[in-house]
Design an enzyme around this catalytic site. Structure first.
Site, mmCIF file in Angstrom:
data_model
loop_
_atom_site.group_PDB
_atom_site.id
_atom_site.type_symbol
_atom_site.label_atom_id
_atom_site.label_comp_id
_atom_site.label_asym_id
_atom_site.label_seq_id
_atom_site.Cartn_x
_atom_site.Cartn_y
_atom_site.Cartn_z
ATOM 1 N N GLY B 53 0.826 -1.196 0.000
ATOM 2 C CA GLY B 53 0.000 0.000 0.000
ATOM 3 C C GLY B 53 0.862 1.247 0.000
ATOM 4 N N HIS B 56 3.472 4.753 2.864
ATOM 5 C CA HIS B 56 4.664 4.391 3.639
ATOM 6 C C HIS B 56 5.923 4.990 3.030
ATOM 7 C CE1 HIS B 56 2.033 1.587 5.625
ATOM 8 N NE2 HIS B 56 1.849 0.871 4.525
ATOM 9 N N LYS B 104 6.110 -7.588 2.657
ATOM 10 C CA LYS B 104 5.832 -7.375 4.073
ATOM 11 C C LYS B 104 4.647 -8.259 4.472
ATOM 12 C CE LYS B 104 5.019 -2.845 3.954
ATOM 13 N NZ LYS B 104 4.918 -2.712 2.469
ATOM 14 N N ASP B 109 -1.297 -8.195 1.007
ATOM 15 C CA ASP B 109 -0.074 -8.261 0.206
ATOM 16 C C ASP B 109 0.309 -9.715 -0.062
ATOM 17 O OD1 ASP B 109 0.114 -5.522 0.222
ATOM 18 O OD2 ASP B 109 1.620 -5.418 1.793
ATOM 19 N N HIS B 215 0.131 0.915 9.846
ATOM 20 C CA HIS B 215 -1.159 1.442 9.386
ATOM 21 C C HIS B 215 -1.956 1.956 10.572
ATOM 22 C CE1 HIS B 215 0.090 -1.906 6.798
ATOM 23 N NE2 HIS B 215 -0.231 -1.090 5.823
#
Lengths: 329, 329
Positions: B53, B56, B104, B109, B215
């Site tokens: 995502g 980051h 990660k 993911d 997050h």
């Protein structure tokens, strides 16, 4: 106040100790943490010294190293360093070719650097940086403020010092780069000086400060938050008006975060600024994007444009090794 | 919500365009902005691909370049990229020696990278990063989360790929570096996903979230804000307990800001962490301090420790040229 600190009185000392430990290959701390200097000096080179209140990191200590500064004097947060610090730094890094002070135009810094320059028994000169086009005169400043463009002056003059330019040449170069540089910023939030414990200024939930200074000083006007393109239009417009560039002029574009702005937003501002500069016929030949000249955790950004020639670009690109900026080595 | 954006729907696209323009010497964008890849590929090298995502940054696109990743797939903010993005990236950067995915450990993911791996008609392997020692299982994760240690895995494996290691060797190295790496973080504020428009979680004026995920996922406990030494003691303590290092063990120390933390505070945390690691008999041989694996504008930081040997240090030090990290070239 929510900060990663132990005691308000020891924030700067503990942070400098961490900085010196983390970058021991590049820098070392002066006695009583009066200054941060290069670990290895180059005899016969003009020594470049800057400094100012802390809270703008990585400016200036993060720019000490090969190709940029020889020493930086950190004051307490948003407080000028003392003439003693500047003198101690100058005596420590003088390599026999004189000392050039690079000073952001704030009344406190100006006064203290001037006192140090007068007391110093080594040939010296001062480059005054006043790149902020937002306002004439401000809370802590007579005349225009020195903001993120300081990075560009320190880099280009630092590279020229490395190649062996004389004190007089470096002073002239620094003045010329400053003149070719214009910046303007916007704040979306305030910041909190640890010793104050409360926000420096108040900004409504839907407001922004257009033309803010790097200590949260008032800018041109406080208005409702607009979109990124609208903000970029105002910042870039003011910069272009000031610089009055010729079509096709090559420039360095610096999009600088004030401390609390995500990278995602900074690059979005790069995109917005690029479109505007392209439409104005300006040619962006180098970019620097990141959190470099800050106001603690303030959200917002500044845009800086420097008109460059081939020689300045060569200096910009030459090997650089500091804690915060590094390329070519 | 105070952000430098135009429309919620175009934040990522505009930011990627700005990023690609600013770093055109290093990267280029894939069709429909499906991935960011190196401008120049090295035939015969195993291709390293990561992604996740957005929000980051600079992870992962900022780590694309010589000595690190070949491509990064950016999902929407805090949302996994799609298998199509990963496939397109793999097809674009495959140099004939196979593809290594560095992922990660988040359920979304993991699922999408696994689908891509199964669909890809090129030899491939996956290194799963799960360095966060704060909690087992979490809001978006089964098992430990992958956080700032991902940077260290991507760097060391990236350097080994550059010297010509095979896919099997890189997979083994990545797993080993991940195993030798432990991280833990703390949040002082929440963050706001643009599409949500309101803070991801609520934190009282005097509270912090110890062990927070990147997050804003809950960590170990929410407690009253304590001082930097107290925070460092808890983070470093958990890390050392997990790694069970021998006295004199050389380590890399990464003190990472989550986006809204000033450099002044990060280096103060370096100082605090150094004292604790020194007292534990651990030898910090490399430092990295900065805002590298972020949660938008969240205030707080994480500490990461990787136990290293001489070979890994050599890889760490080898030439690196990405948008966010650069040394030796």
């Amino acid at each position: 106040m929510k900060k990663l600190i132990n005691h308000v009185d020891t924030v700067l000392a503990e942070s400098l100790d961490g900085f010196a430990a983390a970058h021991a290959d590049i820098v070392t701390l002066g006695a009583e943490r009066q200054f941060v200097r290069r670990r290895s000096l180059k005899p016969g080179k003009v020594a470049l010294i800057s400094g100012g209140g802390s809270g703008h990191e990585p400016l200036h200590a993060g720019f000490v190293g090969h190709g940029m500064l020889d020493a930086a004097c950190p004051g307490q947060v948003f407080t000028s360093p003392t003439p003693d610090q500047m003198l101690a730094a100058a005596q420590s890094v003088d390599g026999g070719a004189g000392v050039l002070f690079i000073v952001k135009n704030y009344s406190g810094d100006m006064m203290n650097f001037q006192m140090a320059a007068e007391m110093l028994d080594v040939e010296n000169a001062t480059v005054l940086v006043n790149d902020d086009v937002a306002v004439e005169n401000s809370t802590y400043t007579t005349g225009r403020r020195g903001v993120a463009g300081t990075l560009i002056v320190e880099r280009i003059v630092g590279a020229a010092a490395e190649r062996g330019d004389t004190l007089a040449e470096l002073k002239a170069l620094g003045d010329a780069v400053n003149k070719a540089t214009a910046s303007m910023g916007v704040a979306l939030t305030s910041c909190t000086v640890p010793a104050a414990g409360k926000p420096t200024f108040q900004l409504g939930d839907d407001e922004m400060e257009v033309g803010v200074g790097i200590h949260g000083e008032p800018g041109r006007r406080r208005v409702k938050l607009t979109d990124a393109d609208g903000i970029a239009t105002e910042l870039v417009g003011a910069i272009l008006k000031d610089l009055a560039l010729k079509p096709g002029q090559p420039v360095i574009l610096l999009v600088n975060g004030f401390g609390g702005t995500p990278s995602l937003e900074l690059y979005l501002m790069v995109n917005a600024a690029m479109k505007l500069l392209g439409a104005a016929g300006v040619q962006v030949v180098r970019h620097l994007t990141g959190t470099y000249v800050t106001s603690l955790e303030m959200a917002g950004c500044s845009i800086t444009v420097t008109a460059v020639n081939d020689e300045w670009l060569q200096l910009w690109d030459s090997p650089l090794q500091t804690a915060a900026l590094r390329w070519g080595m």
